[in-house]
Design a protein around this motif. Sequence first.
Motif, PDB file in Angstrom:
ATOM      1  N   UNK A   5      15.333  -4.091   6.454  1.00 54.61           N
ATOM      2  CA  UNK A   5      14.891  -4.088   7.850  1.00 54.61           C
ATOM      3  C   UNK A   5      13.491  -4.670   8.011  1.00 54.61           C
ATOM      4  N   UNK A   7      10.434  -4.460  10.557  1.00 59.15           N
ATOM      5  CA  UNK A   7       9.977  -3.592  11.638  1.00 59.15           C
ATOM      6  C   UNK A   7       8.811  -4.226  12.376  1.00 59.15           C
ATOM      7  N   UNK A   8       8.882  -4.234  13.694  1.00 59.26           N
ATOM      8  CA  UNK A   8       7.755  -4.737  14.475  1.00 59.26           C
ATOM      9  C   UNK A   8       6.802  -3.571  14.725  1.00 59.26           C
ATOM     10  N   UNK A   9       5.581  -3.745  14.250  1.00 60.60           N
ATOM     11  CA  UNK A   9       4.567  -2.706  14.452  1.00 60.60           C
ATOM     12  C   UNK A   9       3.405  -3.371  15.169  1.00 60.60           C
ATOM     13  N   UNK A  10       3.294  -3.141  16.453  1.00 56.83           N
ATOM     14  CA  UNK A  10       2.263  -3.812  17.250  1.00 56.83           C
ATOM     15  C   UNK A  10       2.464  -5.321  17.195  1.00 56.83           C
ATOM     16  N   UNK A  14       6.555  -5.663   9.631  1.00 52.02           N
ATOM     17  CA  UNK A  14       6.415  -4.899   8.395  1.00 52.02           C
ATOM     18  C   UNK A  14       7.745  -4.886   7.655  1.00 52.02           C
ATOM     19  N   UNK A  16       9.412  -3.405   4.125  1.00 51.13           N
ATOM     20  CA  UNK A  16       9.223  -2.517   2.984  1.00 51.13           C
ATOM     21  C   UNK A  16      10.326  -2.808   1.972  1.00 51.13           C
ATOM     22  N   UNK A  17       9.925  -3.303   0.812  1.00 48.06           N
ATOM     23  CA  UNK A  17      10.925  -3.674  -0.207  1.00 48.06           C
ATOM     24  C   UNK A  17      11.175  -2.485  -1.110  1.00 48.06           C
ATOM     25  N   UNK A  18      12.409  -1.983  -1.085  1.00 48.90           N
ATOM     26  CA  UNK A  18      12.724  -0.753  -1.820  1.00 48.90           C
ATOM     27  C   UNK A  18      13.856  -0.934  -2.810  1.00 48.90           C
ATOM     28  N   UNK A  48       5.377  -4.554   2.096  1.00 45.23           N
ATOM     29  CA  UNK A  48       5.038  -3.371   1.296  1.00 45.23           C
ATOM     30  C   UNK A  48       5.851  -3.368   0.009  1.00 45.23           C
ATOM     31  N   UNK A  50       5.189  -0.985  -2.443  1.00 44.84           N
ATOM     32  CA  UNK A  50       4.787   0.244  -3.148  1.00 44.84           C
ATOM     33  C   UNK A  50       5.948   0.890  -3.900  1.00 44.84           C
ATOM     34  N   UNK A  51       7.185   0.537  -3.534  1.00 46.07           N
ATOM     35  CA  UNK A  51       8.333   1.110  -4.247  1.00 46.07           C
ATOM     36  C   UNK A  51       8.672   0.331  -5.517  1.00 46.07           C
ATOM     37  N   UNK A  52       8.015  -0.815  -5.714  1.00 47.07           N
ATOM     38  CA  UNK A  52       8.320  -1.623  -6.901  1.00 47.07           C
ATOM     39  C   UNK A  52       7.500  -1.159  -8.105  1.00 47.07           C
ATOM     40  N   UNK A 106      -1.038  -0.208   4.119  1.00 46.72           N
ATOM     41  CA  UNK A 106      -0.660  -0.843   5.387  1.00 46.72           C
ATOM     42  C   UNK A 106      -1.852  -0.907   6.345  1.00 46.72           C
ATOM     43  N   UNK A 107      -2.610   0.185   6.440  1.00 48.85           N
ATOM     44  CA  UNK A 107      -3.754   0.209   7.353  1.00 48.85           C
ATOM     45  C   UNK A 107      -4.762  -0.888   7.018  1.00 48.85           C
TER      46      UNK A 107
END
Lengths: 131, 131
Positions: A5, A7-10, A14, A16-18, A48, A50-52, A106-107
């Motif tokens: 997915x 995701x539109x954030x503002x 985004x 996220x590769x999981x 992102x 972080x899951x890798x 992310x921030x």
Amino acid sequence: MERIPILKVGEFLLVSIQVDMHDRLVLSLQDDLTAQVVVSRAKGVLIDISALDMVDSFIGRMLGNMAAMTRALGAETVVVGMQPAVAITIVELGLVLTDVRTAINVDKGMALLQNLLNESSVIDSHEFHEK
Amino acid sequence: MERIPILKVGEFLLVSIQVDMHDRLVLSLQDDLTAQVVVSRAKGVLIDISALDMVDSFIGRMLGNMAAMTRALGAETVVVGMQPAVAITIVELGLVLTDVRTAINVDKGMALLQNLLNESSVIDSHEFHEK
């Protein structure tokens, strides 16, 4: 669930590769991401990872390619959430993440994108004044 | 990669569910999420389920439980990105998503959380004045 997915954030997108990335999934992600950059007129993309737990040259090339593609469409890409072990692997394998900016989370990635946007708008206004 | 990343986006936490949830993964997500709500002092949690093609009573219960757990810690939960087919299934199966608020996408979910925060701060200040 063979689709990652976006995701539109503002103002940003985004991703996220999981899951383990295989060729077909990378291709569909590239298609979806470039389409979403155009449709949403996003100015930045956060990937992102972080899951890798590990990266190889395939993932490295994928990240570089996606950054280049989104840049061609006028959006910057920032890779966020890299694990320490991944950073070590990247250097030890001699992987070159060309054109890929990174941030710790992310921030911070969003702040970096916002800075890049502000800089480019300054450049745009300079160019405007020079005309 | 048996861990679902929890991303801090501004004041909120974002969880994107992309893989099949089994018991152990749900437990580790609950642990991680509640820990992150405490550590980051987040006021809201967004759970993105746009990658889910289907839901069953197990997923429905998981979403309800996570909303109840985060509420106990002082944070609201909004489920975002539900696919139309999932909405149909939820009604047809008679699944009751107790206490689970929903929004069409991450942006709308963040706006909803922001509204909830503003409302609760109004209530807080009323309570303060009554003392």
